[in-house]
Write an enzyme that holds these catalytic residues in place. Structure first.
Site, PDB file in Angstrom:
ATOM      1  N   GLU A  85      32.715  12.504 -14.702  1.00 50.62           N
ATOM      2  CA  GLU A  85      31.901  11.479 -15.346  1.00 50.62           C
ATOM      3  C   GLU A  85      30.700  12.093 -16.065  1.00 50.62           C
ATOM      4  O   GLU A  85      30.359  11.710 -17.172  1.00 50.62           O
ATOM      5  CB  GLU A  85      31.432  10.463 -14.295  1.00 50.62           C
ATOM      6  CG  GLU A  85      30.734   9.265 -14.900  1.00 50.62           C
ATOM      7  CD  GLU A  85      30.406   8.224 -13.855  1.00 50.62           C
ATOM      8  OE1 GLU A  85      29.727   7.257 -14.227  1.00 50.62           O
ATOM      9  OE2 GLU A  85      30.811   8.371 -12.687  1.00 50.62           O
TER      10      GLU A  85
ATOM     11  N   ARG B 211      39.310  17.605   1.811  1.00 52.17           N
ATOM     12  CA  ARG B 211      39.981  16.775   2.808  1.00 52.17           C
ATOM     13  C   ARG B 211      41.500  16.807   2.668  1.00 52.17           C
ATOM     14  O   ARG B 211      42.217  16.555   3.633  1.00 52.17           O
ATOM     15  CB  ARG B 211      39.410  15.362   2.788  1.00 52.17           C
ATOM     16  CG  ARG B 211      37.974  15.344   3.351  1.00 52.17           C
ATOM     17  CD  ARG B 211      37.336  13.986   3.284  1.00 52.17           C
ATOM     18  NE  ARG B 211      37.190  13.497   1.935  1.00 52.17           N
ATOM     19  CZ  ARG B 211      36.115  13.664   1.167  1.00 52.17           C
ATOM     20  NH1 ARG B 211      35.073  14.315   1.633  1.00 52.17           N
ATOM     21  NH2 ARG B 211      36.060  13.176  -0.045  1.00 52.17           N
TER      22      ARG B 211
END
Length: 191
Positions: free
Chosen positions: A112, A75
């Site tokens: 993560e 994006r």
């Protein structure tokens, strides 16, 4: 969508801030239960809102005297490329590993649950380039931090990072500000 003013946010006119905020929609439980996804596609589909966002980002590039805009996959490409055209400067994509042909520089970073790698064309930036990094959302800051590290290895000067939306509750600002080492982090909207 509720927005709060971030201490580092540029002063947007209230009508522009409201226009942008009204075009970002909440999508509950996406991509998994408990997550409130911030969907920017309605903003992109609205010529007035997308045009206003492009003007603001081009203005930031001008104020920082950027000579190139770097957009982060994917994006950041959508937001950064028109801002670069409007500002009259070049655009350079930072992509996921394996997506760019030719010689590249890469930077690994931790996620993560695992790791990832980003790349930029080795000849895309050079010493003397003043780079504004643009992305849609600042969350945990991992990709932005890795991008700053990668871009500095090209010899370019990172003069700032601008995002449409900062998810302040995820704490990415501190991480990115450390990486920016004094260059501004500008979030147009924050939640």
């Amino acid at each position: 969508m509720s927005t709060t003013d971030s201490s580092a946010a540029p002063l947007l006119p209230a009508d522009v801030r409201d226009l942008l905020a009204d075009r970002i929609h909440d999508v509950p439980d996406y991509p998994k239960p408990g997550v409130m996804f911030k969907d920017i596609t309605p903003l992109l589909a609205d010529a007035e809102a997308f045009g206003a966002l492009t003007e603001v980002l081009a203005g930031i590039a001008g104020r920082l005297r950027a000579t190139k805009i770097v957009g982060l996959e994917a994006r950041g490409f959508i937001l950064g490329a028109p801002a670069a055209v409007r500002a009259g400067i070049g655009f350079v994509p930072v992509r996921k590993s394996g997506k760019l042909p030719g010689a590249t520089l890469s930077q690994a970073y931790d996620l993560e649950y695992g790791s990832a790698q980003i790349e930029v064309h080795a000849a895309g930036l050079a010493e003397g380039d003043r780079v504004l990094v643009i992305d849609d959302v600042l969350a945990t800051g991992g990709t932005a931090e890795a991008s700053v590290q990668l871009l500095r290895r090209t010899g370019a000067e990172v003069v700032g990072l601008a995002v449409l939306l900062e998810l302040g509750f995820l704490g990415g600002r501190d991480r990115v500000e450390r990486a920016l080492a004094g260059a501004p982090l500008e979030a147009l909207l924050a939640v």
